[in-house]
Design a protein around this motif. Structure first.
Motif, PDB file in Angstrom:
ATOM      1  N   GLN A  48       0.508  -0.846   0.255  1.00  9.40           N
ATOM      2  CA  GLN A  48       0.139   0.538  -0.112  1.00  9.40           C
ATOM      3  C   GLN A  48       1.085   1.530   0.191  1.00  9.40           C
ATOM      4  O   GLN A  48       0.723   2.336  -0.945  1.00  9.40           O
ATOM      5  CB  GLN A  48      -0.952  -0.210   1.511  1.00  9.40           C
ATOM      6  CG  GLN A  48      -1.570   0.963   0.797  1.00  9.40           C
ATOM      7  CD  GLN A  48      -3.060   0.825   2.658  1.00  9.40           C
ATOM      8  OE1 GLN A  48      -2.481   0.444   3.130  1.00  9.40           O
ATOM      9  NE2 GLN A  48      -4.650   1.379   2.039  1.00  9.40           N
ATOM     10  N   SER A  49       1.869   1.164   0.174  1.00  8.02           N
ATOM     11  CA  SER A  49       2.812   2.189   0.574  1.00  8.02           C
ATOM     12  C   SER A  49       3.381   2.454  -0.632  1.00  8.02           C
ATOM     13  O   SER A  49       3.616   4.036  -1.038  1.00  8.02           O
ATOM     14  CB  SER A  49       3.516   1.967   1.556  1.00  8.02           C
ATOM     15  OG  SER A  49       2.761   2.274   3.585  1.00  8.02           O
ATOM     16  N   LEU A  50       4.013   1.501  -1.012  1.00 11.92           N
ATOM     17  CA  LEU A  50       4.717   1.363  -2.255  1.00 11.92           C
ATOM     18  C   LEU A  50       3.745   2.179  -3.703  1.00 11.92           C
ATOM     19  O   LEU A  50       4.124   2.600  -4.358  1.00 11.92           O
ATOM     20  CB  LEU A  50       5.094   0.054  -2.559  1.00 11.92           C
ATOM     21  CG  LEU A  50       6.197  -0.356  -2.235  1.00 11.92           C
ATOM     22  CD1 LEU A  50       6.834  -2.084  -2.392  1.00 11.92           C
ATOM     23  CD2 LEU A  50       7.212   0.481  -1.759  1.00 11.92           C
ATOM     24  N   ASP A  51       2.133   1.302  -3.025  1.00 13.42           N
ATOM     25  CA  ASP A  51       1.952   2.144  -4.706  1.00 13.42           C
ATOM     26  C   ASP A  51       1.907   3.759  -4.455  1.00 13.42           C
ATOM     27  O   ASP A  51       1.155   4.403  -5.416  1.00 13.42           O
ATOM     28  CB  ASP A  51       0.514   1.353  -3.935  1.00 13.42           C
ATOM     29  CG  ASP A  51       0.322   0.135  -4.828  1.00 13.42           C
ATOM     30  OD1 ASP A  51       1.345  -1.165  -5.336  1.00 13.42           O
ATOM     31  OD2 ASP A  51      -0.637  -1.166  -4.021  1.00 13.42           O
ATOM     32  N   LEU A  52       1.901   4.318  -3.301  1.00 17.02           N
ATOM     33  CA  LEU A  52       1.777   5.543  -3.075  1.00 17.02           C
ATOM     34  C   LEU A  52       2.574   6.591  -3.613  1.00 17.02           C
ATOM     35  O   LEU A  52       3.025   7.454  -4.266  1.00 17.02           O
ATOM     36  CB  LEU A  52       1.542   6.691  -1.297  1.00 17.02           C
ATOM     37  CG  LEU A  52       0.180   5.609  -1.094  1.00 17.02           C
ATOM     38  CD1 LEU A  52       0.245   5.796   0.811  1.00 17.02           C
ATOM     39  CD2 LEU A  52      -1.127   6.260  -1.506  1.00 17.02           C
ATOM     40  N   VAL A  53       4.174   5.967  -3.866  1.00 14.44           N
ATOM     41  CA  VAL A  53       4.940   6.459  -4.794  1.00 14.44           C
ATOM     42  C   VAL A  53       5.462   5.914  -5.938  1.00 14.44           C
ATOM     43  O   VAL A  53       6.552   5.074  -6.129  1.00 14.44           O
ATOM     44  CB  VAL A  53       6.360   5.725  -4.216  1.00 14.44           C
ATOM     45  CG1 VAL A  53       7.879   6.544  -4.668  1.00 14.44           C
ATOM     46  CG2 VAL A  53       6.102   6.779  -2.519  1.00 14.44           C
ATOM     47  N   GLU A  55       6.532   6.273 -10.188  1.00 16.02           N
ATOM     48  CA  GLU A  55       7.360   6.757 -10.853  1.00 16.02           C
ATOM     49  C   GLU A  55       6.603   7.916 -11.441  1.00 16.02           C
ATOM     50  O   GLU A  55       6.051   8.206 -12.135  1.00 16.02           O
ATOM     51  CB  GLU A  55       7.369   5.844 -11.920  1.00 16.02           C
ATOM     52  CG  GLU A  55       8.744   3.992 -12.303  1.00 16.02           C
ATOM     53  CD  GLU A  55       9.336   3.956 -13.488  1.00 16.02           C
ATOM     54  OE1 GLU A  55       8.584   4.941 -15.065  1.00 16.02           O
ATOM     55  OE2 GLU A  55       9.506   2.911 -13.129  1.00 16.02           O
ATOM     56  N   GLY A  56       7.097   8.914 -11.518  1.00 18.14           N
ATOM     57  CA  GLY A  56       7.385  10.616 -12.037  1.00 18.14           C
ATOM     58  C   GLY A  56       6.071  11.404 -10.743  1.00 18.14           C
ATOM     59  O   GLY A  56       5.831  11.944 -10.690  1.00 18.14           O
ATOM     60  N   SER A  57       6.544  10.217  -9.005  1.00 19.67           N
ATOM     61  CA  SER A  57       6.235  10.966  -8.000  1.00 19.67           C
ATOM     62  C   SER A  57       7.282  11.714  -7.555  1.00 19.67           C
ATOM     63  O   SER A  57       8.107  11.542  -8.339  1.00 19.67           O
ATOM     64  CB  SER A  57       5.886  10.263  -6.892  1.00 19.67           C
ATOM     65  OG  SER A  57       6.410   9.540  -6.732  1.00 19.67           O
ATOM     66  N   SER A  58       7.408  12.722  -7.094  1.00 14.23           N
ATOM     67  CA  SER A  58       8.017  13.608  -6.481  1.00 14.23           C
ATOM     68  C   SER A  58       8.836  12.834  -5.165  1.00 14.23           C
ATOM     69  O   SER A  58       8.098  12.047  -4.572  1.00 14.23           O
ATOM     70  CB  SER A  58       7.666  15.167  -5.738  1.00 14.23           C
ATOM     71  OG  SER A  58       6.707  14.968  -4.524  1.00 14.23           O
ATOM     72  N   ILE A 106      14.860   3.503  -4.291  1.00 14.20           N
ATOM     73  CA  ILE A 106      14.223   4.589  -5.309  1.00 14.20           C
ATOM     74  C   ILE A 106      15.068   5.872  -5.111  1.00 14.20           C
ATOM     75  O   ILE A 106      15.506   6.613  -5.094  1.00 14.20           O
ATOM     76  CB  ILE A 106      12.542   5.696  -4.160  1.00 14.20           C
ATOM     77  CG1 ILE A 106      12.144   4.220  -3.583  1.00 14.20           C
ATOM     78  CG2 ILE A 106      12.249   6.096  -4.955  1.00 14.20           C
ATOM     79  CD1 ILE A 106      11.376   3.759  -4.181  1.00 14.20           C
ATOM     80  N   TYR A 107      14.878   5.758  -6.818  1.00  9.53           N
ATOM     81  CA  TYR A 107      16.060   6.563  -7.365  1.00  9.53           C
ATOM     82  C   TYR A 107      15.391   7.692  -8.277  1.00  9.53           C
ATOM     83  O   TYR A 107      14.184   8.123  -8.677  1.00  9.53           O
ATOM     84  CB  TYR A 107      16.350   5.541  -8.979  1.00  9.53           C
ATOM     85  CG  TYR A 107      17.230   4.598  -8.692  1.00  9.53           C
ATOM     86  CD1 TYR A 107      18.080   5.092  -7.957  1.00  9.53           C
ATOM     87  CD2 TYR A 107      16.174   3.222  -8.208  1.00  9.53           C
ATOM     88  CE1 TYR A 107      19.104   3.746  -8.437  1.00  9.53           C
ATOM     89  CE2 TYR A 107      17.707   2.158  -8.059  1.00  9.53           C
ATOM     90  CZ  TYR A 107      18.763   2.313  -8.387  1.00  9.53           C
ATOM     91  OH  TYR A 107      19.602   1.274  -7.908  1.00  9.53           O
ATOM     92  N   VAL A 113      12.263  13.744  -9.461  1.00  7.28           N
ATOM     93  CA  VAL A 113      11.446  13.003  -9.490  1.00  7.28           C
ATOM     94  C   VAL A 113      11.676  11.375  -9.548  1.00  7.28           C
ATOM     95  O   VAL A 113      12.610  11.347 -10.375  1.00  7.28           O
ATOM     96  CB  VAL A 113      10.710  13.816 -10.849  1.00  7.28           C
ATOM     97  CG1 VAL A 113       9.055  12.856 -11.771  1.00  7.28           C
ATOM     98  CG2 VAL A 113       9.923  15.053 -11.016  1.00  7.28           C
ATOM     99  N   VAL A 114      10.826  10.511  -8.802  1.00  5.78           N
ATOM    100  CA  VAL A 114      11.264   9.122  -9.270  1.00  5.78           C
ATOM    101  C   VAL A 114      11.129   8.881 -10.762  1.00  5.78           C
ATOM    102  O   VAL A 114      10.705   8.724 -11.363  1.00  5.78           O
ATOM    103  CB  VAL A 114       9.848   8.828  -8.251  1.00  5.78           C
ATOM    104  CG1 VAL A 114       9.740   7.396  -8.796  1.00  5.78           C
ATOM    105  CG2 VAL A 114       9.424   9.262  -6.774  1.00  5.78           C
ATOM    106  N   SER A 115      12.190   8.075 -10.514  1.00  2.00           N
ATOM    107  CA  SER A 115      12.395   7.624 -12.201  1.00  2.00           C
ATOM    108  C   SER A 115      12.508   6.247 -11.658  1.00  2.00           C
ATOM    109  O   SER A 115      12.056   5.640 -13.224  1.00  2.00           O
ATOM    110  CB  SER A 115      14.026   8.042 -12.854  1.00  2.00           C
ATOM    111  OG  SER A 115      15.100   7.621 -11.360  1.00  2.00           O
TER     112      SER A 115
END
Length: 177
Positions: A48-53, A55-58, A106-107, A113-115
């Motif tokens: 659930q926490s991973l789904d909140l981040v 690719e493209g999130s800050s 998390i790159y 921005v998360v790549s």
């Protein structure tokens, strides 16, 4: 005449009490050795926490969703690492063995921005000590005798202690009066 040892009722009671005490003591001692220990350490990310981040999130969204990372890297771009380990031992005083390790990476790109996201497990790399506080140093370690023979810091400390100072003669506190 035959010599037979006679057992009385009090003797039999003593033997049965001793046997019961021996059984209790041995089971207590053996149960104390059978302490299977499982130690979980680090950050365990749920789906659930991973789904909140995605690719493209800050970067701020990653910090709010996953929390503070275990460690970061800033070589080619910023990377947040969330590290967790599970270690076990089957008997008390046995060395802990790493049975599971997970590193969530998390790159971020140059704009923060998360790549991409990656999850590395124990099969992806070697086990590393996340708690070690020993920094290797260069050079070699010398014993006290080796330092004395080479004229190192221990030799100069010994000379000053035993009076081999700059004057060449030992310092006598009574002569200084």
């Amino acid at each position: 005449m035959s010599l037979k040892k006679r057992y009385f009722k009090s003797d039999m009671k003593f033997f049965s009490n001793a046997a019961i005490a021996f059984i209790i003591a041995s089971t207590t001692a053996l149960s104390g050795c059978q302490t299977g220990t499982v130690l979980n350490g680090g950050y365990v990310a749920d789906q659930q926490s991973l789904d909140l981040v995605p690719e493209g999130s800050s970067r701020e969204q990653a910090l709010l969703s996953l929390g503070t990372p275990s460690t970061t890297a800033t070589f080619d771009g910023e990377v947040f690492y969330y590290i967790s380990q599970r270690r076990t031992r089957s008997v008390a005083f046995q060395k802990l063995k790493v049975v599971d390790q997970s590193v969530l990476a998390i790159y971020f790109d140059k704009d923060g921005v998360v790549s991409r996201r990656a999850n590395y497990t124990l099969q992806d790399g070697k086990v590393f000590d996340t708690i070690g506080r020993v920094t290797p140093t260069g050079g070699k370690e010398l014993t006290f005798l080796q330092q004395m023979l080479s004229g190192g810091s221990a030799a100069s400390a010994a000379r000053s202690l035993f009076g081999g100072g700059a004057g060449g003669t030992p310092q006598n506190p009574s002569s200084l009066r």
